[in-house]
Write a protein that holds these residues in place. Structure first.
Motif, mmCIF file in Angstrom:
data_model
loop_
_atom_site.group_PDB
_atom_site.id
_atom_site.type_symbol
_atom_site.label_atom_id
_atom_site.label_comp_id
_atom_site.label_asym_id
_atom_site.label_seq_id
_atom_site.Cartn_x
_atom_site.Cartn_y
_atom_site.Cartn_z
ATOM 1 N N LEU A 79 0.694 -1.260 -0.027
ATOM 2 C CA LEU A 79 -0.198 0.094 0.170
ATOM 3 C C LEU A 79 0.905 1.144 0.013
ATOM 4 N N LYS A 80 1.878 1.377 0.870
ATOM 5 C CA LYS A 80 2.757 2.398 0.975
ATOM 6 C C LYS A 80 3.535 2.640 -0.450
ATOM 7 N N SER A 81 3.903 1.683 -0.985
ATOM 8 C CA SER A 81 4.753 1.588 -2.320
ATOM 9 C C SER A 81 3.992 1.857 -3.529
ATOM 10 N N ARG A 82 2.400 1.683 -3.328
ATOM 11 C CA ARG A 82 1.430 2.066 -4.202
ATOM 12 C C ARG A 82 1.588 0.816 -5.302
ATOM 13 N N GLU A 83 2.144 -0.336 -5.022
ATOM 14 C CA GLU A 83 2.205 -1.467 -5.796
ATOM 15 C C GLU A 83 0.908 -2.199 -5.725
ATOM 16 N N TYR A 84 0.000 -2.001 -5.009
ATOM 17 C CA TYR A 84 -1.189 -2.591 -4.852
ATOM 18 C C TYR A 84 -2.102 -2.527 -6.178
ATOM 19 N N VAL A 85 -1.906 -1.301 -7.072
ATOM 20 C CA VAL A 85 -2.752 -1.128 -8.081
ATOM 21 C C VAL A 85 -2.746 -2.231 -9.014
ATOM 22 N N LYS A 86 -1.859 -3.338 -8.971
ATOM 23 C CA LYS A 86 -1.602 -4.457 -9.893
ATOM 24 C C LYS A 86 -2.399 -5.539 -9.161
ATOM 25 N N THR A 87 -3.037 -5.217 -7.785
ATOM 26 C CA THR A 87 -3.550 -6.364 -7.309
ATOM 27 C C THR A 87 -5.004 -6.095 -6.787
ATOM 28 N N TYR A 88 -6.182 -7.089 -6.772
ATOM 29 C CA TYR A 88 -7.205 -6.848 -6.676
ATOM 30 C C TYR A 88 -7.742 -7.317 -5.494
ATOM 31 N N ARG A 89 -7.209 -8.359 -4.947
ATOM 32 C CA ARG A 89 -7.697 -9.017 -3.730
ATOM 33 C C ARG A 89 -6.530 -9.527 -2.619
ATOM 34 N N ILE A 90 -7.051 -9.278 -1.450
ATOM 35 C CA ILE A 90 -6.178 -9.817 -0.397
ATOM 36 C C ILE A 90 -5.547 -11.260 -0.686
ATOM 37 N N LYS A 91 -6.376 -12.107 -1.210
ATOM 38 C CA LYS A 91 -5.914 -13.398 -1.739
ATOM 39 C C LYS A 91 -4.687 -13.459 -2.506
ATOM 40 N N ASP A 92 -4.891 -12.424 -3.438
ATOM 41 C CA ASP A 92 -3.437 -12.498 -4.287
ATOM 42 C C ASP A 92 -2.247 -11.984 -3.608
ATOM 43 N N LEU A 93 -2.172 -11.197 -2.544
ATOM 44 C CA LEU A 93 -1.235 -10.801 -1.746
ATOM 45 C C LEU A 93 -0.823 -12.124 -0.997
ATOM 46 N N TYR A 94 -1.710 -12.895 -0.270
ATOM 47 C CA TYR A 94 -1.680 -13.849 0.619
ATOM 48 C C TYR A 94 -0.872 -14.936 -0.300
#
Length: 108
Positions: A79-94
């Protein structure tokens, strides 16, 4: 942050923590994250506001474990690095963490 993806990740992350450990455990975790400077007091207050919407979420009452804290740190860094824009779900990060061997597979 008013970005819908940003908010969706936060909601998914809080839902994950509440389902694992319950509201009180999640509140304690947020206090801990502020104490160790992963989040600011303002962010914690905002997250606690979001948390009010999870009062009816059923918890497994397993407690929040070290791998859950790792997932949290990973999410915060995304979130801080703004890399989340490539991700849509928490499950993807997990799944990213599982695939990298950082945490063991678990029920999400």
């Amino acid at each position: 942050e008013n970005d819908p993806t940003f908010i969706a990740i936060i909601i998914g992350w809080l839902n994950y923590l509440v389902r694992k450990g319950g509201i009180k455990e999640t509140e304690k975790a947020l206090e801990f994250y502020e104490r160790i400077n992963w989040i600011t007091e303002d962010v914690k207050i905002r997250l606690l506001e979001y948390l009010k919407g999870f009062e009816n979420v059923e918890s497994k009452n397993e407690g929040i474990k070290p791998e859950d804290h790792l997932l949290t740190l990973y999410i915060i860094s995304k979130l801080k690095s703004r890399e989340y824009v490539k991700t849509y779900r928490i499950k993807d990060l997990y799944n990213e963490l599982v695939n990298k061997g950082i945490i063991k597979p678990n029920e999400l």
